[in-house]
Design an enzyme around this catalytic site. Structure first.
Site, short mmCIF file in Angstrom:
data_model
loop_
_atom_site.label_atom_id
_atom_site.label_comp_id
_atom_site.label_asym_id
_atom_site.label_seq_id
_atom_site.Cartn_x
_atom_site.Cartn_y
_atom_site.Cartn_z
N GLU A 99 -0.08 35.15 63.66
CA GLU A 99 0.16 36.51 63.92
C GLU A 99 1.22 37.32 63.24
O GLU A 99 2.18 36.73 62.95
CB GLU A 99 0.55 36.81 65.64
N ASP A 103 5.43 40.69 70.63
CA ASP A 103 6.34 41.62 70.96
C ASP A 103 6.22 41.52 72.73
O ASP A 103 7.15 40.48 73.01
CB ASP A 103 5.81 43.05 70.71
P1 IMP Z 1 2.18 42.41 72.24
O1 IMP Z 1 0.86 42.26 72.70
O2 IMP Z 1 3.16 43.49 72.82
O3 IMP Z 1 3.00 41.24 71.84
O4 IMP Z 1 1.97 43.17 70.76
C1 IMP Z 1 1.63 42.57 69.57
C2 IMP Z 1 0.85 43.52 68.66
O5 IMP Z 1 1.57 44.92 68.85
C3 IMP Z 1 1.29 43.37 67.40
O6 IMP Z 1 0.20 42.55 66.91
C4 IMP Z 1 1.41 44.30 66.60
O7 IMP Z 1 0.06 44.90 66.36
C5 IMP Z 1 2.00 45.42 67.51
N1 IMP Z 1 3.38 45.58 67.49
C6 IMP Z 1 4.46 45.31 68.36
N2 IMP Z 1 5.49 45.47 67.75
C7 IMP Z 1 5.24 46.21 66.67
C8 IMP Z 1 6.33 46.70 65.43
O8 IMP Z 1 7.41 46.77 65.58
N3 IMP Z 1 5.76 47.26 64.31
C9 IMP Z 1 4.26 47.38 64.25
N4 IMP Z 1 3.37 46.68 65.30
C10 IMP Z 1 4.03 46.24 66.34
MG MG Z 2 -1.36 42.80 65.22
#
Ligand code: IMP
Ligand code: MG
Length: 179
Positions: A99, A103
């Site tokens: 990945e 986040d």
């Molecule tokens: P999660 O499900 O919140 O962990 O989000 C993961 C996805 O959100 C990542 O694969 C990214 O596509 C997007 N994402 C989260 N933070 C960022 C960032 O700072 N910049 C760009 N994309 C982000």
């Molecule tokens: Mg992504």
């Protein structure tokens, strides 16, 4: 949509090369007696995946998935929709999910559960970037390139509105771009 939209560089191309080299060595060592399959999560992982696989010195297969979160605006709901599924039967393989960034963790926690149900031998997670301060779901990465602060970053595969993925470094986007 270019480098002038970047507030500061977090990881230079040279630092990214170092990270990829370190992770490649670690993974090659850890998986030398296993049946490694790298599973890249599109589209953010493409540059990382392309470099990481070249720094892995043992046999491996690769495949890709595309997912999207059912997000209303900027808030992720935790549910994930499969846009493109894997082509390869996973039974017997040691999966390493690749990945761009961990986040909230909602995407990876969902993906890991879903892939576990398909009977691979093992599943681990390799993420280029980790923003632990934003974690909501109970998920940790086994391989982390760099831990970063809670700032919105782009480049080296990561996008804002699908742009900036082609930058060869990771940088913090100026607030003025999305405010
Ligand atoms: P999660 O499900 O919140 O962990 O989000 C993961 C996805 O959100 C990542 O694969 C990214 O596509 C997007 N994402 C989260 N933070 C960022 C960032 O700072 N910049 C760009 N994309 C982000
Ligand atoms: Mg992504």
């Amino acid at each position: 949509m270019n480098e002038s939209d970047i507030k500061k560089v977090l990881l230079t191309k040279e630092q990214l090369d170092e990270i990829v080299k370190r992770l490649g060595e670690q993974i090659s060592n850890d998986y030398k007696d296993k049946k490694l399959m790298l599973v890249g999560v599109l589209k953010g992982s493409v540059l990382f995946m392309a470099d990481l696989m070249r720094s892995i010195t043992i046999d491996c297969k690769i495949d890709f998935m595309a997912v999207s979160s059912y997000a209303g605006g900027t808030k992720s709901t935790g549910a994930v929709k499969i846009i493109k599924d894997l082509d390869i039967d996973l039974s017997g393989y040691d999966l390493l999910i690749v990945e761009d960034i961990l986040d909230s963790g909602n995407t990876l926690s969902y993906l890991k559960k879903m892939l576990l149900a398909r009977n691979p031998s093992s599943i681990r997670i390799c993420t280029l970037l980790d923003k632990p301060s934003r974690r909501v779901a109970d998920v940790t990465a086994d391989y982390v390139g760099a831990v970063i602060p809670d700032e919105f970053v782009v480049g080296y595969g990561l996008d804002y509105d699908e742009y900036y993925r082609n930058l060869s470094f990771v940088g913090v986007l100026k607030e003025s771009v999305y405010e």
